[in-house]
Design a protein around this motif. Structure first.
Motif, mmCIF file in Angstrom:
data_model
loop_
_atom_site.group_PDB
_atom_site.id
_atom_site.type_symbol
_atom_site.label_atom_id
_atom_site.label_comp_id
_atom_site.label_asym_id
_atom_site.label_seq_id
_atom_site.Cartn_x
_atom_site.Cartn_y
_atom_site.Cartn_z
ATOM 1 N N HIS A 20 0.847 -1.198 0.000
ATOM 2 C CA HIS A 20 0.000 0.000 0.000
ATOM 3 C C HIS A 20 0.879 1.242 0.000
ATOM 4 C CE1 HIS A 20 0.346 2.041 3.996
ATOM 5 N NE2 HIS A 20 1.108 0.987 4.172
ATOM 6 N N GLN A 21 0.323 2.282 -0.558
ATOM 7 C CA GLN A 21 0.995 3.584 -0.479
ATOM 8 C C GLN A 21 -0.090 4.583 -0.092
ATOM 9 O OE1 GLN A 21 2.635 5.022 -4.122
ATOM 10 N NE2 GLN A 21 3.943 6.508 -3.116
ATOM 11 N N ASN A 22 -0.006 5.122 1.095
ATOM 12 C CA ASN A 22 -1.079 5.951 1.647
ATOM 13 C C ASN A 22 -2.400 5.178 1.558
ATOM 14 O OD1 ASN A 22 0.881 7.938 2.073
ATOM 15 N ND2 ASN A 22 0.647 8.645 -0.034
ATOM 16 N N GLU A 23 -3.409 5.740 0.851
ATOM 17 C CA GLU A 23 -4.708 5.060 0.781
ATOM 18 C C GLU A 23 -4.762 4.009 -0.327
ATOM 19 O OE1 GLU A 23 -7.218 5.756 3.090
ATOM 20 O OE2 GLU A 23 -5.454 6.800 3.888
ATOM 21 N N LEU A 58 7.792 -0.648 -4.723
ATOM 22 C CA LEU A 58 9.035 0.131 -4.852
ATOM 23 C C LEU A 58 8.904 1.476 -4.149
ATOM 24 C CD1 LEU A 58 10.041 -0.739 -8.535
ATOM 25 C CD2 LEU A 58 11.004 -1.657 -6.410
ATOM 26 N N ASN A 59 7.712 2.047 -4.175
ATOM 27 C CA ASN A 59 7.507 3.335 -3.499
ATOM 28 C C ASN A 59 7.432 3.177 -1.982
ATOM 29 O OD1 ASN A 59 7.444 4.650 -5.952
ATOM 30 N ND2 ASN A 59 5.220 4.612 -6.132
ATOM 31 N N SER A 60 6.738 2.127 -1.522
ATOM 32 C CA SER A 60 6.520 2.005 -0.069
ATOM 33 C C SER A 60 7.650 1.242 0.618
ATOM 34 C CB SER A 60 5.203 1.283 0.200
ATOM 35 O OG SER A 60 5.311 -0.070 -0.218
ATOM 36 N N ARG A 61 8.457 0.498 -0.164
ATOM 37 C CA ARG A 61 9.584 -0.303 0.347
ATOM 38 C C ARG A 61 9.108 -1.393 1.316
ATOM 39 N NH1 ARG A 61 13.570 0.324 -2.938
ATOM 40 N NH2 ARG A 61 15.058 -0.358 -1.364
ATOM 41 N N ALA A 62 7.869 -1.877 1.120
ATOM 42 C CA ALA A 62 7.347 -2.951 1.981
ATOM 43 C C ALA A 62 6.323 -3.764 1.202
ATOM 44 C CB ALA A 62 6.695 -2.355 3.222
ATOM 45 N N PHE A 63 6.166 -5.038 1.581
ATOM 46 C CA PHE A 63 5.131 -5.858 0.941
ATOM 47 C C PHE A 63 4.722 -7.002 1.858
ATOM 48 C CE2 PHE A 63 9.255 -7.479 -0.478
ATOM 49 C CZ PHE A 63 9.134 -8.868 -0.451
ATOM 50 N N HIS A 64 3.584 -7.601 1.528
ATOM 51 C CA HIS A 64 3.060 -8.744 2.277
ATOM 52 C C HIS A 64 2.841 -9.890 1.293
ATOM 53 C CE1 HIS A 64 1.056 -10.259 5.964
ATOM 54 N NE2 HIS A 64 0.615 -11.138 5.076
ATOM 55 N N VAL A 65 3.148 -11.112 1.712
ATOM 56 C CA VAL A 65 2.897 -12.273 0.857
ATOM 57 C C VAL A 65 2.067 -13.283 1.640
ATOM 58 C CG1 VAL A 65 3.927 -14.217 -0.404
ATOM 59 C CG2 VAL A 65 5.063 -11.985 -0.439
ATOM 60 N N THR A 66 1.003 -13.811 0.994
ATOM 61 C CA THR A 66 0.297 -14.954 1.572
ATOM 62 C C THR A 66 0.382 -16.102 0.581
ATOM 63 O OG1 THR A 66 -1.758 -13.988 0.729
ATOM 64 C CG2 THR A 66 -1.364 -13.788 3.093
ATOM 65 N N PHE A 114 3.441 -13.524 5.385
ATOM 66 C CA PHE A 114 4.787 -12.951 5.572
ATOM 67 C C PHE A 114 4.724 -11.433 5.422
ATOM 68 C CE2 PHE A 114 4.946 -17.106 3.640
ATOM 69 C CZ PHE A 114 5.949 -17.785 4.313
ATOM 70 N N THR A 115 5.279 -10.718 6.367
ATOM 71 C CA THR A 115 5.388 -9.262 6.263
ATOM 72 C C THR A 115 6.850 -8.931 5.976
ATOM 73 O OG1 THR A 115 3.657 -9.030 7.921
ATOM 74 C CG2 THR A 115 5.003 -7.072 7.496
ATOM 75 N N CYS A 116 7.105 -8.137 4.931
ATOM 76 C CA CYS A 116 8.497 -7.956 4.473
ATOM 77 C C CYS A 116 8.840 -6.492 4.245
ATOM 78 C CB CYS A 116 8.704 -8.684 3.140
ATOM 79 S SG CYS A 116 8.118 -10.379 3.141
ATOM 80 N N LYS A 117 10.106 -6.171 4.539
ATOM 81 C CA LYS A 117 10.653 -4.848 4.206
ATOM 82 C C LYS A 117 11.625 -5.025 3.051
ATOM 83 C CE LYS A 117 10.380 -2.263 8.475
ATOM 84 N NZ LYS A 117 11.044 -1.853 9.688
ATOM 85 N N VAL A 118 11.543 -4.169 2.039
ATOM 86 C CA VAL A 118 12.428 -4.296 0.877
ATOM 87 C C VAL A 118 13.867 -3.981 1.286
ATOM 88 C CG1 VAL A 118 12.985 -3.332 -1.396
ATOM 89 C CG2 VAL A 118 10.588 -3.687 -0.746
ATOM 90 N N VAL A 119 14.792 -4.903 0.941
ATOM 91 C CA VAL A 119 16.210 -4.653 1.258
ATOM 92 C C VAL A 119 17.075 -4.605 0.001
ATOM 93 C CG1 VAL A 119 16.198 -5.537 3.619
ATOM 94 C CG2 VAL A 119 16.591 -7.129 1.737
ATOM 95 N N ASN A 120 16.546 -5.076 -1.144
ATOM 96 C CA ASN A 120 17.345 -5.073 -2.366
ATOM 97 C C ASN A 120 16.438 -5.215 -3.583
ATOM 98 O OD1 ASN A 120 19.864 -4.958 -3.634
ATOM 99 N ND2 ASN A 120 20.722 -6.357 -2.089
ATOM 100 N N THR A 121 16.887 -4.705 -4.723
ATOM 101 C CA THR A 121 16.126 -4.890 -5.966
ATOM 102 C C THR A 121 17.109 -5.148 -7.099
ATOM 103 O OG1 THR A 121 16.144 -2.527 -6.466
ATOM 104 C CG2 THR A 121 14.229 -3.340 -5.290
ATOM 105 N N LEU A 122 16.670 -5.900 -8.080
ATOM 106 C CA LEU A 122 17.506 -6.189 -9.254
ATOM 107 C C LEU A 122 16.633 -6.062 -10.500
ATOM 108 C CD1 LEU A 122 20.201 -7.268 -10.453
ATOM 109 C CD2 LEU A 122 19.284 -9.574 -10.126
#
Ligand SMILES: Cc1cc2nc3c(=O)[nH]c(=O)nc-3n(C[C@H](O)[C@H](O)[C@H](O)COP(=O)(O)O)c2cc1C
Length: 213
Positions: A20-23, A58-66, A114-122
């Motif tokens: 999510h990014q804001n709303e 990429l904007n929020s630097r966070a994601f969730h996976v189920t 899984f709750t994740c914080k982005v640490v790297n991108t390729l």
């Protein structure tokens, strides 16, 4: 030799990745979720640059996976795998929760979260590989995980072009085709039976259109 059928022998599961990014809430189906390391626990997703979910992550630097189980409502795949978060909030119409980073996620039909914080991108061309550190994870139930193979062979599921594993359909002989307008499932046969139900998203025959060749 480049026999692309070899790629079908690679096994994977199916997952819903969201952010999510804001709303704005975004989410899509992927089959490219992998554990990368165990200390710290890092995971990766491979996700198309055109997906709205990619930009939101990429904007929020966070994601969730189920992780999808075999019990998942196929409407989840029809909504999150074939429609764009640019056009609608896909979470509307589903019971959803928020993780500790405020990412939305769905519990019904999922067996792990899984709750994740982005640490790297390729950057790998059409897709980005995004590596996340898992900051929370839990088993939701012990239903069997939905594998990509089960989705194809039992549920007769298809994949859209954005999936990295997408392959052009090999044209054999000209048969009449009927396409589900909701999820893209193709039925082949001269006539579409009146009581036909889409095996992917449960839509009736009226949701199908003839594919003009
Ligand atoms: C079975 C299946 C597997 C998929 N796997 C991936 C994947 O691994 N990576 C990806 O970028 N898209 C994948 N997709 C496609 C996205 O889910 C789809 O393009 C979605 O509509 C993108 O939504 P968004 O624009 O809201 O992010 C898959 C779709 C299906 C149905």
């Amino acid at each position: 030799m480049l026999d692309k059928k070899a790629l079908y022998q690679i096994s994977s599961g199916l997952y819903l990745v969201s952010s999510h990014q804001n709303e704005h809430r975004a989410g899509c189906i992927i089959n490219t979720f992998l554990q990368v390391t165990s200390n710290p626990i890092q995971v990766s997703i491979t996700i198309n640059k055109e997906n709205d979910t990619t930009q939101t992550i990429l904007n929020s630097r966070a994601f969730h996976v189920t992780a999808l189980s075999e019990q998942v409502d196929m409407n989840v795949i029809a909504t999150f795998g074939f429609q764009s978060s640019k056009e609608k909030d896909k979470f509307e119409g589903f019971d959803s929760q928020q993780d500790t980073l405020d990412n939305p996620y769905i519990e019904a039909g999922m067996n792990a979260s899984f709750t994740c914080k982005v640490v790297n991108t390729l950057d790998v061309g059409s897709h980005m590989i995004i590596v996340g550190e898992v900051i929370d994870c839990e088993v939701l139930n012990h239903e069997k995980s939905m594998t990509y193979d089960y989705y194809h062979s039992v549920k007769k599921g298809t994949s859209p072009k954005n999936a990295p594993t997408y392959q052009e359909e090999v044209k054999e002989e000209a048969k009449t085709k009927w396409r589900c307008k909701v999820c893209g499932y193709i039925y082949e046969g001269d006539e579409l039976p009146e009581d036909f139900i889409c095996p992917i998203c449960g839509q009736p025959a009226s949701a199908f259109e003839k594919v003009e060749s």
